[in-house]
Motif scaffolding. Structure first.
Motif, PDB file in Angstrom:
ATOM      1  N   GLU A  28      90.777 -27.589 -48.609  1.00 49.60           N
ATOM      2  CA  GLU A  28      91.617 -27.451 -47.707  1.00 49.60           C
ATOM      3  C   GLU A  28      93.035 -27.909 -48.020  1.00 49.60           C
ATOM      4  O   GLU A  28      93.194 -28.612 -48.921  1.00 49.60           O
ATOM      5  N   LEU A  29      93.974 -27.454 -47.302  1.00 54.63           N
ATOM      6  CA  LEU A  29      95.616 -27.834 -47.218  1.00 54.63           C
ATOM      7  C   LEU A  29      95.771 -28.426 -46.106  1.00 54.63           C
ATOM      8  O   LEU A  29      95.969 -27.849 -44.970  1.00 54.63           O
ATOM      9  N   PHE A 119     103.486 -24.647 -67.464  1.00 54.85           N
ATOM     10  CA  PHE A 119     104.697 -23.804 -67.902  1.00 54.85           C
ATOM     11  C   PHE A 119     104.424 -22.275 -67.260  1.00 54.85           C
ATOM     12  O   PHE A 119     105.618 -21.553 -67.017  1.00 54.85           O
ATOM     13  N   ALA A 120     103.362 -21.844 -67.228  1.00 58.62           N
ATOM     14  CA  ALA A 120     103.265 -20.379 -66.682  1.00 58.62           C
ATOM     15  C   ALA A 120     103.325 -20.477 -65.245  1.00 58.62           C
ATOM     16  O   ALA A 120     104.026 -19.598 -64.745  1.00 58.62           O
ATOM     17  N   MET A 121     103.044 -21.683 -64.508  1.00 59.03           N
ATOM     18  CA  MET A 121     103.463 -21.779 -63.008  1.00 59.03           C
ATOM     19  C   MET A 121     105.013 -21.673 -62.928  1.00 59.03           C
ATOM     20  O   MET A 121     105.324 -21.380 -61.713  1.00 59.03           O
ATOM     21  N   ILE A 181      98.765 -23.501 -55.394  1.00 61.28           N
ATOM     22  CA  ILE A 181      97.927 -24.443 -56.018  1.00 61.28           C
ATOM     23  C   ILE A 181      96.361 -24.648 -55.311  1.00 61.28           C
ATOM     24  O   ILE A 181      95.456 -24.773 -55.919  1.00 61.28           O
ATOM     25  N   ASN A 182      96.682 -24.791 -53.934  1.00 60.33           N
ATOM     26  CA  ASN A 182      95.516 -24.816 -52.964  1.00 60.33           C
ATOM     27  C   ASN A 182      94.758 -23.538 -53.248  1.00 60.33           C
ATOM     28  O   ASN A 182      93.254 -23.846 -53.244  1.00 60.33           O
ATOM     29  N   GLU A 183      95.271 -22.483 -53.250  1.00 59.22           N
ATOM     30  CA  GLU A 183      94.549 -21.287 -53.382  1.00 59.22           C
ATOM     31  C   GLU A 183      93.696 -21.039 -54.759  1.00 59.22           C
ATOM     32  O   GLU A 183      92.756 -20.532 -54.587  1.00 59.22           O
ATOM     33  N   THR A 184      94.290 -21.962 -55.948  1.00 59.19           N
ATOM     34  CA  THR A 184      93.318 -21.768 -56.971  1.00 59.19           C
ATOM     35  C   THR A 184      92.329 -22.843 -56.818  1.00 59.19           C
ATOM     36  O   THR A 184      91.929 -23.119 -58.276  1.00 59.19           O
TER      37      THR A 184
END
Ligand code: ATP
Length: 235
Positions: A28-29, A119-121, A181-184
């Protein structure tokens, strides 16, 4: 996944949290809304073990967090990104990020892998990795603070007002990063005063006033609620 029951916290004679019940399910978020001084930061500090509850419990899956050392709470997977970012301004961006993985310091390979992920994010952080964190813009510093929390390998990420003091366009970017971040797969508990923007990305929300939870509901219910619109969103 995370469940507070009857969480009560005092600062001397002042009751900052009054029998708070709150839960966050896996994936959840959840947004915690409330004005200045409502008790949002106190709640996060208590979950992180940085303030001691007078009574109540804080369960993370099958573990009671109350009474645990803050480092053990991070090890368990509950990581706190504090209000005001709290970076080490004279240290490089890279070193600030690496510090976030301190409890996992024996796993150098995992830390390097996560650093690449951060760093990719946030590619701008890679470009500025050797600069002092304090030399970055407010939005970029917030990215460092979020990245540092990710280095702690959160299963539940607690973000305390990440949009504070940022321009509207940057707020949007920061909240989009939180959503990603939540979706991953990371569960998120997000404290915000910026109610409208936060509710856009939330599954559910709680409203706090004077140390108490006064309302809870899913995003659409709260967005449609007249009291919420008047108190936190405006016309
Ligand atoms: P803000 O967005 O302003 O940080 P908040 O919702 O996070 O607000 P808290 O910081 O948790 O609220 O503060 C809740 C109440 O507890 C406020 O009235 C605050 O003045 C009080 N408070 C916070 N820290 C302390 C402390 N160390 N000693 C005494 N009172 C405190």
């Amino acid at each position: 996944m995370l469940r507070l029951e009857g969480a009560t916290l005092n600062y001397g004679a002042f009751r900052a949290l009054d029998a708070v019940n709150l839960h966050v399910g896996k994936g959840e978020l959840v947004v915690l809304l409330g004005a200045n001084g409502a008790g949002k930061s106190s709640l996060f500090l208590a979950i992180s073990g940085l303030r001691k509850l007078a009574s109540g419990s804080i369960r993370f899956e099958d573990t009671e967090l109350r009474g645990r050392k803050p480092s053990r709470i991070v090890e368990a997977g509950v990581v706190h990104c504090p209000e005001g970012r709290k970076l080490f301004p004279d240290m490089s961006v890279r070193k600030n990020l690496i510090l976030g993985g301190y409890v996992h310091r024996h796993d150098g390979k995992g830390t390097r892998h996560l650093l690449d992920h951060v760093f990719a994010m946030f590619p701008i952080l890679h470009a500025r990795r050797d600069l002092p964190a304090g030399s970055l813009s407010g939005g970029q510093q917030q990215m460092v603070a979020i990245g540092r929390a990710l280095m702690g390998r959160p299963r539940v990420l607690m973000l305390d007002e990440p949009s504070l003091g940022l321009a509207p366009l940057i707020v949007k970017q920061v909240l989009e990063a939180v959503k990603a971040i939540n979706e991953t797969g990371t569960t998120v508990l997000l404290a915000e005063q910026n109610a409208y923007a936060a509710l856009q990305i939330a599954h559910r929300a709680y409203v706090m006033e004077s140390g108490r939870i006064v309302m809870e509901g899913d995003r659409d219910t709260l967005l449609a609620d007249e009291r919420i619109r008047k108190a936190y969103i405006g016309a």
